[in-house]
Design a protein around this motif. Structure first.
Motif, PDB file in Angstrom:
ATOM      1  N   SER A  23       0.829  -1.207   0.000  1.00 28.53           N
ATOM      2  CA  SER A  23       0.000   0.000   0.000  1.00 28.53           C
ATOM      3  C   SER A  23       0.862   1.255   0.000  1.00 28.53           C
ATOM      4  O   SER A  23       0.562   2.220  -0.700  1.00 28.53           O
ATOM      5  N   VAL A  24       1.934   1.233   0.772  1.00 31.40           N
ATOM      6  CA  VAL A  24       2.836   2.389   0.809  1.00 31.40           C
ATOM      7  C   VAL A  24       3.532   2.575  -0.531  1.00 31.40           C
ATOM      8  O   VAL A  24       3.674   3.700  -1.017  1.00 31.40           O
ATOM      9  N   VAL A  25       3.933   1.488  -1.171  1.00 28.83           N
ATOM     10  CA  VAL A  25       4.569   1.583  -2.490  1.00 28.83           C
ATOM     11  C   VAL A  25       3.584   2.144  -3.517  1.00 28.83           C
ATOM     12  O   VAL A  25       3.947   3.007  -4.326  1.00 28.83           O
ATOM     13  N   ALA A  26       2.339   1.691  -3.478  1.00 33.90           N
ATOM     14  CA  ALA A  26       1.327   2.215  -4.402  1.00 33.90           C
ATOM     15  C   ALA A  26       1.076   3.698  -4.145  1.00 33.90           C
ATOM     16  O   ALA A  26       0.941   4.487  -5.085  1.00 33.90           O
ATOM     17  N   LEU A  27       1.030   4.097  -2.877  1.00 32.08           N
ATOM     18  CA  LEU A  27       0.824   5.508  -2.540  1.00 32.08           C
ATOM     19  C   LEU A  27       1.997   6.362  -3.016  1.00 32.08           C
ATOM     20  O   LEU A  27       1.801   7.462  -3.551  1.00 32.08           O
ATOM     21  N   THR A  31       1.683   9.440  -5.719  1.00 30.39           N
ATOM     22  CA  THR A  31       2.077  10.796  -5.345  1.00 30.39           C
ATOM     23  C   THR A  31       3.282  11.286  -6.136  1.00 30.39           C
ATOM     24  O   THR A  31       3.478  12.489  -6.265  1.00 30.39           O
ATOM     25  N   SER A  32       4.081  10.405  -6.696  1.00 32.36           N
ATOM     26  CA  SER A  32       5.201  10.866  -7.517  1.00 32.36           C
ATOM     27  C   SER A  32       4.771  11.102  -8.960  1.00 32.36           C
ATOM     28  O   SER A  32       5.374  11.908  -9.668  1.00 32.36           O
ATOM     29  N   PHE A  34       1.683  12.251  -9.821  1.00 35.82           N
ATOM     30  CA  PHE A  34       0.768  13.392  -9.856  1.00 35.82           C
ATOM     31  C   PHE A  34       1.452  14.699 -10.282  1.00 35.82           C
ATOM     32  O   PHE A  34       0.947  15.386 -11.177  1.00 35.82           O
ATOM     33  N   PRO A  35       2.612  15.078  -9.705  1.00 31.73           N
ATOM     34  CA  PRO A  35       3.259  16.317 -10.163  1.00 31.73           C
ATOM     35  C   PRO A  35       3.708  16.253 -11.626  1.00 31.73           C
ATOM     36  O   PRO A  35       3.683  17.255 -12.335  1.00 31.73           O
ATOM     37  N   LEU A  36       4.091  15.067 -12.091  1.00 27.42           N
ATOM     38  CA  LEU A  36       4.486  14.918 -13.488  1.00 27.42           C
ATOM     39  C   LEU A  36       3.307  15.165 -14.422  1.00 27.42           C
ATOM     40  O   LEU A  36       3.441  15.859 -15.429  1.00 27.42           O
ATOM     41  N   VAL A  37       2.156  14.639 -14.084  1.00 25.34           N
ATOM     42  CA  VAL A  37       0.960  14.832 -14.904  1.00 25.34           C
ATOM     43  C   VAL A  37       0.539  16.304 -14.906  1.00 25.34           C
ATOM     44  O   VAL A  37       0.183  16.851 -15.948  1.00 25.34           O
ATOM     45  N   VAL A  38       0.624  16.943 -13.757  1.00 25.34           N
ATOM     46  CA  VAL A  38       0.276  18.371 -13.673  1.00 25.34           C
ATOM     47  C   VAL A  38       1.247  19.206 -14.506  1.00 25.34           C
ATOM     48  O   VAL A  38       0.829  20.110 -15.237  1.00 25.34           O
ATOM     49  N   ALA A  39       2.523  18.908 -14.429  1.00 21.68           N
ATOM     50  CA  ALA A  39       3.520  19.663 -15.209  1.00 21.68           C
ATOM     51  C   ALA A  39       3.304  19.478 -16.710  1.00 21.68           C
ATOM     52  O   ALA A  39       3.422  20.436 -17.483  1.00 21.68           O
ATOM     53  N   LEU A  40       2.971  18.272 -17.132  1.00 24.68           N
ATOM     54  CA  LEU A  40       2.702  18.046 -18.550  1.00 24.68           C
ATOM     55  C   LEU A  40       1.437  18.757 -19.004  1.00 24.68           C
ATOM     56  O   LEU A  40       1.388  19.291 -20.114  1.00 24.68           O
TER      57      LEU A  40
END
Length: 48
Positions: A23-27, A31-32, A34-40
């Motif tokens: 679960s922690v790996v999926a989280l 979360t890593s 999400f910023p890439l998608v926003v920047a694109l």
């Protein structure tokens, strides 16, 4: 949603500690990415 169900099924098959780790790996993955998608998205809206 599917990753949560997968983690629950995997922890039921092995041990709860493994399920928590998955679960922690999926989280961390979500979360890593999400910023890439926003920047694109911002880069595509900005005129060249």
């Amino acid at each position: 949603m599917l990753s949560v169900l997968t983690c629950l099924a995997f922890s039921a098959a092995t041990s709860p500690l493994v399920g928590i780790f998955m679960s922690v790996v999926a989280l961390m993955t979500v979360t890593s990415l999400f910023p890439l998608v926003v920047a694109l998205a911002i880069h595509k809206r900005r005129p060249s």
